[in-house]
Design a protein around this motif. Sequence first.
Motif, PDB file in Angstrom:
ATOM      1  N   SER A 184       2.234  -7.666  -2.034  1.00 52.47           N
ATOM      2  CA  SER A 184       2.837  -8.313  -0.893  1.00 52.47           C
ATOM      3  C   SER A 184       1.680  -9.375  -0.299  1.00 52.47           C
ATOM      4  N   PRO A 185       1.134 -10.508  -1.400  1.00 52.66           N
ATOM      5  CA  PRO A 185       0.253 -11.302  -1.158  1.00 52.66           C
ATOM      6  C   PRO A 185       0.343 -12.370   0.063  1.00 52.66           C
ATOM      7  N   LEU A 264       2.758  -3.586   5.950  1.00 54.73           N
ATOM      8  CA  LEU A 264       4.379  -3.660   5.319  1.00 54.73           C
ATOM      9  C   LEU A 264       4.715  -2.745   4.593  1.00 54.73           C
ATOM     10  N   VAL A 265       3.809  -2.098   3.800  1.00 56.31           N
ATOM     11  CA  VAL A 265       4.017  -0.873   3.135  1.00 56.31           C
ATOM     12  C   VAL A 265       3.177   0.327   3.567  1.00 56.31           C
ATOM     13  N   ALA A 270       1.362   7.965   2.150  1.00 55.11           N
ATOM     14  CA  ALA A 270       0.227   7.028   1.951  1.00 55.11           C
ATOM     15  C   ALA A 270      -0.944   7.872   2.484  1.00 55.11           C
ATOM     16  N   PRO A 271      -1.959   7.410   2.244  1.00 56.76           N
ATOM     17  CA  PRO A 271      -3.284   7.990   2.850  1.00 56.76           C
ATOM     18  C   PRO A 271      -3.647   7.702   4.201  1.00 56.76           C
ATOM     19  N   ASN A 272      -4.375   8.223   4.750  1.00 55.75           N
ATOM     20  CA  ASN A 272      -4.898   7.792   6.149  1.00 55.75           C
ATOM     21  C   ASN A 272      -5.603   6.392   5.802  1.00 55.75           C
ATOM     22  N   TRP A 273      -5.178   5.345   6.383  1.00 50.44           N
ATOM     23  CA  TRP A 273      -5.667   4.053   5.874  1.00 50.44           C
ATOM     24  C   TRP A 273      -6.992   3.466   6.586  1.00 50.44           C
ATOM     25  N   ASP A 274      -7.888   2.897   6.104  1.00 49.17           N
ATOM     26  CA  ASP A 274      -8.922   2.234   6.756  1.00 49.17           C
ATOM     27  C   ASP A 274      -8.328   1.629   8.029  1.00 49.17           C
TER      28      ASP A 274
END
Length: 276
Positions: A184-185, A264-265, A270-274
């Motif tokens: 999704s760049p 967006l994703v 999903a993991p616990n994002w930074d």
Amino acid sequence: MKIIERGGARIPAIGLGTFRLEGDTCTNMVREAIEIGYRHIDTARMYGNEKEVGQGIRDAGVPRDELFVTTKIWWSDIGRANLIPTAGKALIDLGLEQVDLLLIHWPNPDIPLEESLEALNEAKTKGLTKHIGVANFTSSLMDSAARISPEPLVCNQVEYHPALSQEAILHSCRKNDMALIAYSPIGQGGELLQNAEIVRIAEAHGKTPAQIVLRWEIEQDGVGAIPRTTNPARLSENIDVFDFELTPADRDLLTRMTRLRRRLVNPAFAPNWDRA
């Protein structure tokens, strides 16, 4: 074409993403992309299009050793019992003896990381892939994976664009000699490409907003991008980013935009994002 060298891999900085490409559209887009100069093709088991991607590769008629082909193993299949057989099925569908890069598509908290990486390394030992890596890993998961894996992990494929900071991931990639490959760049188009500042920069360079965003990504050390499109005209646009440079002011503006942190994703698994 810029080449990113990490862990023995030589990854073309711009590739074709194939998520949601199906049937003849997928085959034709892969073939056309290769014909106009793409050498990096990205797919995944979850996409359900490896057969079509493989057909597009064959239709293009380019020598296999000129291409860099990536596929990914879905998070439910990254355990010891499933990863190797699943990778084998991927090769059958692609019609290839080996991929260039095999990734864990998402981490799975119910499968020990050590087990997944052992299986991923075995896939390389067995010759199913030249290189291995991960996708959608947080910086702490990356650090752990790099410590555990006997073989180099050459990249982490994550969402990255000017509306989403990935400072922690970039730091971990550089620390562990890994590339960051952005999916999704261009932010899936839409709002990001209509941003007034990006439009202004594009006009100043005689380029499109998408080209400005892709250029911002590939000018960063160790960063590549795999934009997806169903429009043949966009194929040429997305790879035509190697004949100009952004100014320092351009780069700073786009980097400051990442503080918006618009992800967006973000599926339920999903993991616990930074944070950054």
